[in-house]
Design an enzyme around this catalytic site. Structure first.
Site, short mmCIF file in Angstrom:
data_model
loop_
_atom_site.label_atom_id
_atom_site.label_comp_id
_atom_site.label_asym_id
_atom_site.label_seq_id
_atom_site.Cartn_x
_atom_site.Cartn_y
_atom_site.Cartn_z
N ASP A 43 0.83 -1.21 0.00
CA ASP A 43 0.00 0.00 0.00
C ASP A 43 0.87 1.26 0.00
O ASP A 43 1.70 1.46 0.88
CB ASP A 43 -0.89 -0.01 1.26
CG ASP A 43 -1.84 1.17 1.30
OD1 ASP A 43 -2.99 1.03 0.88
OD2 ASP A 43 -1.42 2.25 1.79
N LYS A 73 -2.95 5.82 -4.26
CA LYS A 73 -4.09 6.70 -4.00
C LYS A 73 -3.91 8.07 -4.66
O LYS A 73 -2.79 8.59 -4.76
CB LYS A 73 -4.27 6.90 -2.48
CG LYS A 73 -4.21 5.61 -1.68
CD LYS A 73 -4.33 5.86 -0.19
CE LYS A 73 -3.97 4.62 0.62
NZ LYS A 73 -2.52 4.44 0.79
#
Length: 280
Positions: A43, A73
């Site tokens: 992540d 993101k």
């Protein structure tokens, strides 16, 4: 490792590897070490400034691309249809990958920062749906979305978010939001799983850890995954990286789960999606 099936059919491991503040050679080695220890969910985020590092770490591990699940993101200052497309391509280039497994809106637009926050989120999401249809993203999701943000998104969305990554840890786990997301078949991921280190000062957690001959961090991460939420601990320490994934040889009792559920508020970041960038 047990996996959770997303609403789009993709499978995510219940423990991932967070890379916030992992940079340079240390970051490359941390990602490679994590993969060699069994992590397959990695992540990162554009705002972390380490997508290039993460990409190099994945390559250094020698793992097959199809065996690694990469999340990044879109930062909250870059929302909107055109901007989303541009920023996604930048992330893809920095990671040096052909596709992203999971792309998230890092924070929703809100009334404080956008004249029409609902349209901004909707336009951003439309761009992500198109990127997914093109095969550049496997799964699309959100991060730090409250129910109000999700409900507004549902009005125009063709694809329901596969994931909502939220602050979730002992002392602050947003039960109502969790319940709502589960009803919508949105899988939850936990950021700040160790409550910014506050869990290490808690006697209840220490007692439970002793009972299982485990560390406090292992107890917290186990509590998260027993809630059917994906934990994403971060570390650059090889021993901690290994320890954080050793969660499958013990189980917390229902009484222990309840004790942790009812711990008083601690470790809250102060970050709220409806008022950013201010903290409470």
């Amino acid at each position: 490792m047990k996996k959770l099936i997303l609403n789009d059919g993709q499978k995510l491991p219940t423990v991932g590897f967070g890379t916030y503040k992992s940079e340079g050679q240390e970051g490359i080695e941390a990602v490679s070490t994590a993969i060699s220890n069994g992590y397959s969910l990695i992540d990162t985020a554009a705002v972390y400034g380490n997508e290039e590092t993460v990409g190099k770490g994945i390559k250094a591990s020698g793992a097959s691309r199809e065996d690694i699940f990469v999340t990044t993101k879109l930062w909250r200052e870059n929302l909107g249809y055109e901007s989303t497309k541009k920023e996604f391509e930048k992330s893809l280039t920095r990671l040096d990958l052909e596709y992203i497994d999971l792309y998230l809106i890092h924070w929703p637009a809100n009334a404080k920062n956008y004249d029409n926050w609902q349209k901004t989120n909707a336009d951003t999401w439309r761009a992500m749906e198109e990127l997914q249809a093109e095969g550049k993203i496997k799964s699309i999701g959100v991060s730090n979305f409250f129910q109000e943000h999700l409900e507004a998104l549902f009005e125009t969305a063709k694809v329901i978010p596969a994931v909502n990554q939220i602050e979730f840890h002992p002392g602050y786990w947003q039960q109502e939001l969790v319940s709502y997301c589960k009803k919508q078949n949105i899988t939850l991921e936990a950021w700040s799983p160790l409550a910014r280190g506050k869990v290490f000062e808690n006697e209840v957690l220490e007692e439970i850890a002793k009972a299982h001959n485990k560390s406090v961090s292992q107890v917290c991460l186990r509590w998260i995954i027993q809630h059917e939420v994906i934990a994403i601990p971060k570390s650059t320490n090889p021993e901690r990286i290994q320890e954080n994934i050793e969660l499958f040889d013990f189980e917390l009792t229902s009484a222990e789960m309840e004790k942790i559920d009812h711990l008083p508020k601690m470790g809250f970041s102060g970050e709220l999606p409806n008022i950013w960038p201010d903290k409470v």
